[in-house]
Structures are given as C-alpha cells and as structure tokens.
Design a protein around this motif. Structure first.
Motif, PDB file in Angstrom:
ATOM      1  N   LEU A 181      31.708  71.595  61.242  1.00 59.43           N
ATOM      2  CA  LEU A 181      32.954  70.856  61.083  1.00 59.43           C
ATOM      3  C   LEU A 181      32.944  69.688  62.060  1.00 59.43           C
ATOM      4  N   ILE A 182      33.157  68.500  61.538  1.00 52.35           N
ATOM      5  CA  ILE A 182      33.193  67.281  62.343  1.00 52.35           C
ATOM      6  C   ILE A 182      34.635  66.789  62.341  1.00 52.35           C
ATOM      7  N   LEU A 183      35.225  66.699  63.522  1.00 49.83           N
ATOM      8  CA  LEU A 183      36.622  66.281  63.654  1.00 49.83           C
ATOM      9  C   LEU A 183      36.671  64.944  64.378  1.00 49.83           C
ATOM     10  N   MET A 184      37.296  63.945  63.748  1.00 51.95           N
ATOM     11  CA  MET A 184      37.364  62.610  64.343  1.00 51.95           C
ATOM     12  C   MET A 184      38.789  62.083  64.337  1.00 51.95           C
ATOM     13  N   ARG A 185      39.175  61.517  65.477  1.00 51.65           N
ATOM     14  CA  ARG A 185      40.436  60.778  65.555  1.00 51.65           C
ATOM     15  C   ARG A 185      40.136  59.331  65.164  1.00 51.65           C
ATOM     16  N   HIS A 186      41.056  58.718  64.463  1.00 51.06           N
ATOM     17  CA  HIS A 186      40.867  57.323  64.061  1.00 51.06           C
ATOM     18  C   HIS A 186      40.677  56.422  65.272  1.00 51.06           C
ATOM     19  N   GLY A 187      40.115  55.236  65.033  1.00 50.61           N
ATOM     20  CA  GLY A 187      39.912  54.260  66.099  1.00 50.61           C
ATOM     21  C   GLY A 187      41.224  53.652  66.564  1.00 50.61           C
ATOM     22  N   ALA A 188      41.141  52.853  67.634  1.00 54.01           N
ATOM     23  CA  ALA A 188      42.328  52.196  68.197  1.00 54.01           C
ATOM     24  C   ALA A 188      43.012  51.334  67.134  1.00 54.01           C
ATOM     25  N   ALA A 189      44.317  51.488  67.025  1.00 48.76           N
ATOM     26  CA  ALA A 189      45.089  50.796  65.993  1.00 48.76           C
ATOM     27  C   ALA A 189      46.084  49.833  66.621  1.00 48.76           C
ATOM     28  N   GLU A 190      46.481  48.867  65.813  1.00 47.28           N
ATOM     29  CA  GLU A 190      47.478  47.900  66.278  1.00 47.28           C
ATOM     30  C   GLU A 190      48.813  48.603  66.504  1.00 47.28           C
ATOM     31  N   ALA A 191      49.616  48.016  67.378  1.00 47.19           N
ATOM     32  CA  ALA A 191      50.955  48.556  67.619  1.00 47.19           C
ATOM     33  C   ALA A 191      51.789  48.412  66.354  1.00 47.19           C
ATOM     34  N   SER A 199      34.293  74.246  49.740  1.00 46.40           N
ATOM     35  CA  SER A 199      33.081  75.032  49.517  1.00 46.40           C
ATOM     36  C   SER A 199      31.858  74.391  50.171  1.00 46.40           C
ATOM     37  N   GLU A 200      31.953  73.123  50.587  1.00 46.53           N
ATOM     38  CA  GLU A 200      30.818  72.434  51.185  1.00 46.53           C
ATOM     39  C   GLU A 200      30.461  73.079  52.527  1.00 46.53           C
ATOM     40  N   ALA A 201      29.183  72.979  52.913  1.00 46.75           N
ATOM     41  CA  ALA A 201      28.739  73.559  54.181  1.00 46.75           C
ATOM     42  C   ALA A 201      29.211  72.735  55.380  1.00 46.75           C
ATOM     43  N   ASP A 202      29.131  71.413  55.286  1.00 43.58           N
ATOM     44  CA  ASP A 202      29.481  70.539  56.400  1.00 43.58           C
ATOM     45  C   ASP A 202      30.623  69.618  55.978  1.00 43.58           C
ATOM     46  N   VAL A 203      31.738  69.711  56.696  1.00 44.54           N
ATOM     47  CA  VAL A 203      32.955  68.971  56.351  1.00 44.54           C
ATOM     48  C   VAL A 203      33.368  68.120  57.547  1.00 44.54           C
ATOM     49  N   MET A 204      33.805  66.897  57.266  1.00 46.14           N
ATOM     50  CA  MET A 204      34.346  66.019  58.302  1.00 46.14           C
ATOM     51  C   MET A 204      35.807  65.759  57.987  1.00 46.14           C
ATOM     52  N   GLY A 259      37.247  59.519  69.015  1.00 43.35           N
ATOM     53  CA  GLY A 259      36.550  60.689  69.530  1.00 43.35           C
ATOM     54  C   GLY A 259      36.092  61.587  68.393  1.00 43.35           C
ATOM     55  N   ILE A 260      34.942  62.226  68.597  1.00 39.75           N
ATOM     56  CA  ILE A 260      34.374  63.123  67.586  1.00 39.75           C
ATOM     57  C   ILE A 260      33.952  64.433  68.244  1.00 39.75           C
ATOM     58  N   ALA A 261      34.357  65.534  67.629  1.00 37.76           N
ATOM     59  CA  ALA A 261      33.869  66.856  68.000  1.00 37.76           C
ATOM     60  C   ALA A 261      33.076  67.413  66.823  1.00 37.76           C
ATOM     61  N   ILE A 262      31.953  68.030  67.138  1.00 36.13           N
ATOM     62  CA  ILE A 262      31.161  68.724  66.125  1.00 36.13           C
ATOM     63  C   ILE A 262      31.172  70.192  66.506  1.00 36.13           C
ATOM     64  N   LEU A 263      31.730  71.014  65.623  1.00 38.83           N
ATOM     65  CA  LEU A 263      31.810  72.456  65.855  1.00 38.83           C
ATOM     66  C   LEU A 263      30.969  73.166  64.814  1.00 38.83           C
ATOM     67  N   THR A 264      30.301  74.223  65.230  1.00 36.13           N
ATOM     68  CA  THR A 264      29.537  75.037  64.296  1.00 36.13           C
ATOM     69  C   THR A 264      30.176  76.411  64.184  1.00 36.13           C
ATOM     70  N   PHE A 265      30.017  76.994  63.004  1.00 32.55           N
ATOM     71  CA  PHE A 265      30.602  78.300  62.696  1.00 32.55           C
ATOM     72  C   PHE A 265      29.534  79.175  62.048  1.00 32.55           C
ATOM     73  N   PRO A 266      29.593  80.487  62.274  1.00 30.84           N
ATOM     74  CA  PRO A 266      28.620  81.373  61.629  1.00 30.84           C
ATOM     75  C   PRO A 266      28.777  81.328  60.114  1.00 30.84           C
ATOM     76  N   GLY A 267      27.755  81.816  59.432  1.00 35.01           N
ATOM     77  CA  GLY A 267      27.759  81.819  57.972  1.00 35.01           C
ATOM     78  C   GLY A 267      29.009  82.434  57.378  1.00 35.01           C
ATOM     79  N   GLY A 268      29.181  82.206  56.123  1.00 33.90           N
ATOM     80  CA  GLY A 268      30.366  82.689  55.429  1.00 33.90           C
ATOM     81  C   GLY A 268      31.218  81.514  54.995  1.00 33.90           C
ATOM     82  N   PRO A 269      32.162  81.765  54.122  1.00 34.63           N
ATOM     83  CA  PRO A 269      32.994  80.681  53.611  1.00 34.63           C
ATOM     84  C   PRO A 269      33.991  80.173  54.656  1.00 34.63           C
TER      85      PRO A 269
END
Length: 165
Positions: A5-15, A98-103, A135-145
């Motif tokens: 699982l890849i978690l990203m916060r959006h980039g710097a935005a205008e006020a 159902s995908e293995a790798d999701v962002m 910012g981006i975090a990449i987390l891994t999880f054991p097999g399974g849905p």
C-alpha cells in the motif's frame, strides 16, 4: 503473496481564495516540482497496480506529476469519496480492492492517520502525524486479501518527503 500500500499526501497547494471552492485549488510550482521528484523516487521502489486518487484538483495534479515517472502509468481512479476522507473511509475503499499493490493519493490529516493506524510501528511512524505535503509511505502486508487488513498489520517499508531526497 505480499501486498503493498502506497499512501501519498498531495503536493503543496495554493491558498484558498475567498470565493474559491477548496476542491478546485491547484498545486503551486513547488507542489508540482515536489510531486514530480517524489514520483521519480517512487518509480525506483514500487509501481502500484492502481491509484485511487481524490477527485480534488490538487490530488489529480499530484498524480499526473507522479505517474509521469513510469513509462506506462498505472491506471488511476479519481474518487469523490477520497476528498478529505477519514481513515475509515479510505480503509473501506482499500478493502474493496483485488489488486496486489494499491496507491492512495489523498489529503491531510486522513492520509497520515491511515498510515499511523495501519503501521505496526517503527522509527518512521512518528512522522505520520505531520505527514508533509507530497510525503509517501510504502507499507507491506502479509498475503491474503485487502479485506483482511486490520489496524497495526502493516510494516513500514519506506517513508519519505521531498526534503528527504
């Protein structure tokens, strides 16, 4: 099979202007540059099977910059449900996949709260509270849905922000 699982916060935005809809806010020049840099960093580590992206303009622009780092960009699904979503909403959307790798490209504080909720701990977890723009975090999880993913079941593989590059 390990899931990522890849978690990203959006980039710097205008006020936000006084009559401007928050969802219509664009990335700043720095936001575009940071998202592109993070995309190049991410492309060296992982490629999601699908990206779930908030329908807000700044998150869609972030994804455009990030996805340019791959020769063939992963498919993207803009979702209204991710706009300013709480961690529980994001987790439910993930558990339907159902995908293995999701962002997921979304907003603060929800994205950081989801990362902290799912992570088993480690030296990077304390940075989730401030989850910097792009910012981006990449987390891994054991097999399974994805339906089996529970709080505290993910391992932080990587966490970075533009200032770390």
């Amino acid at each position: 099979m390990t899931r990522r699982l890849i978690l990203m916060r959006h980039g710097a935005a205008e006020a936000q202007g006084p009559w401007q809809d928050d969802a219509a806010r664009s990335l700043t020049d720095r936001g575009h540059a940071d998202a592109a840099a993070m995309g190049r960093w991410l492309a060296g580590l992982a490629r999601p099977d699908v990206a779930l992206v908030s329908s807000a303009r700044r998150t869609r622009q972030t994804w455009e910059e990030v996805s340019a780092a791959w020769e063939v960009a992963p498919p993207c699904e803009p979702l209204d449900a991710l706009y300013l979503a709480e961690p529980g909403t994001m987790l439910r959307l993930l558990q339907d996949r159902s995908e293995a790798d999701v962002m997921i490209v979304a907003h603060f504080p929800g994205i950081g709260s989801l990362a902290a909720l799912l992570a088993t701990g480690g030296p990077e977890q304390d940075r989730f509270a401030a989850y910097p723009t792009a910012g981006i975090a990449i987390l891994t999880f054991p097999g399974g849905p994805w339906q089996d993913v529970q709080p505290g079941s993910g391992r932080v593989e990587h966490f970075a922000a533009p200032r770390d590059l």
